[in-house]
Design a protein around this motif. Sequence first.
Motif, PDB file in Angstrom:
ATOM      1  N   GLY A 116       0.827  -1.206   0.000  1.00  0.00           N
ATOM      2  CA  GLY A 116       0.000   0.000   0.000  1.00  0.00           C
ATOM      3  C   GLY A 116       0.855   1.246   0.000  1.00  0.00           C
ATOM      4  N   ASP A 117       0.195   2.373  -0.195  1.00  0.00           N
ATOM      5  CA  ASP A 117       0.865   3.672  -0.226  1.00  0.00           C
ATOM      6  C   ASP A 117       0.025   4.688   0.519  1.00  0.00           C
ATOM      7  OD1 ASP A 117       3.173   3.304  -2.333  1.00  0.00           O
ATOM      8  OD2 ASP A 117       1.399   2.370  -3.221  1.00  0.00           O
ATOM      9  N   TYR A 118       0.713   5.635   1.121  1.00  0.00           N
ATOM     10  CA  TYR A 118       0.026   6.743   1.794  1.00  0.00           C
ATOM     11  C   TYR A 118       0.738   8.042   1.475  1.00  0.00           C
ATOM     12  CZ  TYR A 118      -1.430  10.057   5.331  1.00  0.00           C
ATOM     13  OH  TYR A 118      -1.890  11.180   5.961  1.00  0.00           O
ATOM     14  N   TYR A 176      -3.995   3.925   0.219  1.00  0.00           N
ATOM     15  CA  TYR A 176      -4.413   2.894  -0.732  1.00  0.00           C
ATOM     16  C   TYR A 176      -3.777   1.575  -0.312  1.00  0.00           C
ATOM     17  CZ  TYR A 176      -4.520   0.044  -4.963  1.00  0.00           C
ATOM     18  OH  TYR A 176      -4.690  -1.005  -5.836  1.00  0.00           O
ATOM     19  N   ILE A 177      -4.609   0.543  -0.198  1.00  0.00           N
ATOM     20  CA  ILE A 177      -4.129  -0.768   0.265  1.00  0.00           C
ATOM     21  C   ILE A 177      -4.489  -1.822  -0.772  1.00  0.00           C
ATOM     22  CG2 ILE A 177      -4.219  -2.488   2.104  1.00  0.00           C
ATOM     23  CD1 ILE A 177      -5.140  -0.327   3.998  1.00  0.00           C
ATOM     24  N   ARG A 178      -3.524  -2.659  -1.108  1.00  0.00           N
ATOM     25  CA  ARG A 178      -3.779  -3.832  -1.961  1.00  0.00           C
ATOM     26  C   ARG A 178      -4.042  -5.016  -1.030  1.00  0.00           C
ATOM     27  NH1 ARG A 178       0.259  -0.794  -4.322  1.00  0.00           N
ATOM     28  NH2 ARG A 178       1.895  -1.864  -3.152  1.00  0.00           N
ATOM     29  N   LYS A 179      -5.291  -5.121  -0.600  1.00  0.00           N
ATOM     30  CA  LYS A 179      -5.640  -6.108   0.422  1.00  0.00           C
ATOM     31  C   LYS A 179      -5.427  -7.535  -0.045  1.00  0.00           C
ATOM     32  CE  LYS A 179      -9.027  -3.188   2.803  1.00  0.00           C
ATOM     33  NZ  LYS A 179     -10.409  -3.081   3.323  1.00  0.00           N
TER      34      LYS A 179
END
Length: 837
Positions: A468-470, A475-478
């Motif tokens: 993920g990125d913040y 944004y998370i790639r769950k």
Amino acid sequence: TMVPELWLCLSFGWAASLGPSCLSAQFRRPGDFILGGLFPFGKDTVNLTARSEPTLLLCERLFSDGLIWALGMRFAIDQINNSSSLLPGVTLGYDMYDTCFEALVALQPSLLFLTRNGTTAIGVLCNYTEYQPRVTAVIGPHKSDLCLVTAKLFSSFLIPQVSYGASSETLSNTELYPSFYRTVPSDKNLVEAVVLLLNQFGWNWIATIGSDDEYGRGAQALFLSMVGNDNVCIAFEGLIPTELAEPGARKQLEDTVKLINSTKVNVIVLFAFSLPAQALLQHSIRMGLGKKVWIGTEAWMLSDITASIPNVQSIGTVLGFVMKTGSVPGFQEYVAELFSSVRQEEFCRESRELSRLMNAEALDTHCQQCDNVTLGDIGPTLRVATVQPVHVAVYSVAHALHRALGCTSKACPKTAIRSWQLLHFMNTLPFEVNGQSFRFDQSHGTNTGYKLIFWAWRNGSLTHLPVGDYEQSLYIRKSQIQFHTPDQKEPTSECFRRCQPGQFKRIKGFNLCCYDCTDCPENTFWSSTDSSSCSPCPQHQWAPARSAQCHERGERFLFWAEPVAVALVTLMALTAALSGVAALLFLRHLHTPLVQLSGGSRSLVALLSLALLSLSCCLYVGRPSPGRCAGQQLSFALGLGGCFSTFLPTALDIALRTEFPRRARGLLRWVSGNRAWLLVAMSLLTQAVLCLCHLRLGPDELLVDHRSLPSEVLLVCDTKSWVAFALLHGYNSCVAFACFLCTFMVQSRGDRYNAARGITFATLSYFVVWIFFVVIFATLRTVLRAVTQICTVLATTLGILGSYFVPKCYILVCRPELNTADYFQNPEEEEPEEDSV
């Protein structure tokens, strides 16, 4: 054991002095402008003996992250000195010291940096504008608690200090620390990212732990202040010791694990450096805490100390945020080349000669026990260490010097620059490093964002997997996260289910974080500013149950297009038409015995009054207004009064003829003929006066009712004064009652028409209708109130028509042969019937 000379060559090839307290070292290089450096060259000291014996201090992990950062500073300075455009003709030097992770140790070289250039003394002056300290700027130190000490010193002299690792939010106060800068985000940005992570997974029942130092306490305090606004409840908050050799440290760690276990949380947020985090994780594994979700930070997640804990995979899922950093091109090759140079005897010989020439004015130290280190030993550290913040820190000072000196692409003027003169350029102008643009924000920090890292174990080896990125949002790639649960889905960690919009929290038990979600009732809405209760809607608005907002109310009254209104208006038209037809029949047969016995032309007035009474129902349909409300009761009373006033002479005529035959001849002239119109006029005048009294005392008024209906405003005509209502309608009741008394006992022969029966039944129907009307009308306050009034008007009209006029119309149309003087004979002319034996 490696001799100091070999360490000298291996490090930088310039003067260095090593000491027994951890690895207290000094590395120096001359230049036009000197940058001071504060780095943790070695790891914290280790107590190898019992407390009763003398403490043996050893240098452990000689090439730690701190030495890699120091090499990064030298690499940046070498690049700048070799650049032909940034500071052409100007050389940068450095004066680096070991902090040993101790504030007292870091304070010694900090004071040395503040000494007047060329001396070892700090001048005490009233004006430091022209004061030239030993260094132009300072790079470091790494930890926040050290920066809080050194930043106060350097800010007093307005010497730029650029840290490559201190993230405490306290340092964002530019009034207290005007010359402090950092090339890493503050803890505030990190905490915001952690809170967003908790919200995305719906974790609202958590534990938070911080190390008992400036970083842990500061980050945890920020976290606690933010989660309260995001429906995240803290089941446990605590601090773990940083001095693990202290006697009570072990018990404090064990108590922390027990308290976490008692809260039954599944998510733990840990703000700590690697050594305290290692101790907590070891105790969690040993005490069987169970698998949890650990949310960490760069301070311990990227450390090989925590990753090398035996059976560390059993702690559960590890997620955390690390700062986004770019690579520093050429750095690894630079370090490799340095190690190659060390192997050359000429390089080391020159270094030893330079060391003897250096003025050993600072720390008279030496290293007694140090391990031999090769390039292979520092390879893993070199790969994971974050060098870019140090690199950017050096370049920020170089760019400020470039602007302060007024350099061109070819040369820099040889002018004296004071340290405080650099602050303006560092505050305002961006700078570029390796093609990437940087700029210090209002709090003198740089926010490059974070990466969300997941500890992925593959074949027993640890991989830091970005998931993920913040930056401004998370944004998370769950799908890339494999949790420790059997289905590898995210676990739940909640004392309560998150309330949906339109629900409020009903606290249960003694913990304010545990509650049930209850739907907001009608005409209330859930307000995000107060989630513990529902707010009432304004009077002009409404809301259904479980609503998050209010809606504008519609108006409710008896619309013309409603089925019930259409039916009533149709019945009204038929009633008015019936009255009109009857009037035409009576007009056509005006001089016949039947019409004359019924009142003659007065019957036409009665029928006209009934027609107008029927048409007055239109006042009850449509949007009410004050004028309509006042006219409803007046039209009813006047229309009905016009009908009953024509009945009164006929009723009195019948009563006088039947009950008072001896006096009848003297009084009949007042109730028959043209004088009967005087009685009608007096009755109507009396009713008109009462109508004026009704208007004076209180006519019906328009009531805007917001309570009776859930989603609409009820517009209804309300009775303002029941006294005025009783006076208005009481007179008609009295007239009707008088007509009833005059006619209900009158008898007639079977072969004669009984004129009294029509008035009797007409008034009786009026009383029956009004008994029901008053009972219903007094209790209703809805649209049915208007419907009730219309039904009352029509029922009264039809009752009078049906009982008095329709039978006569039947005779006029269907039995004209009965319309004779003999059949419609006056009662006093009838002969009394003989009693049958």
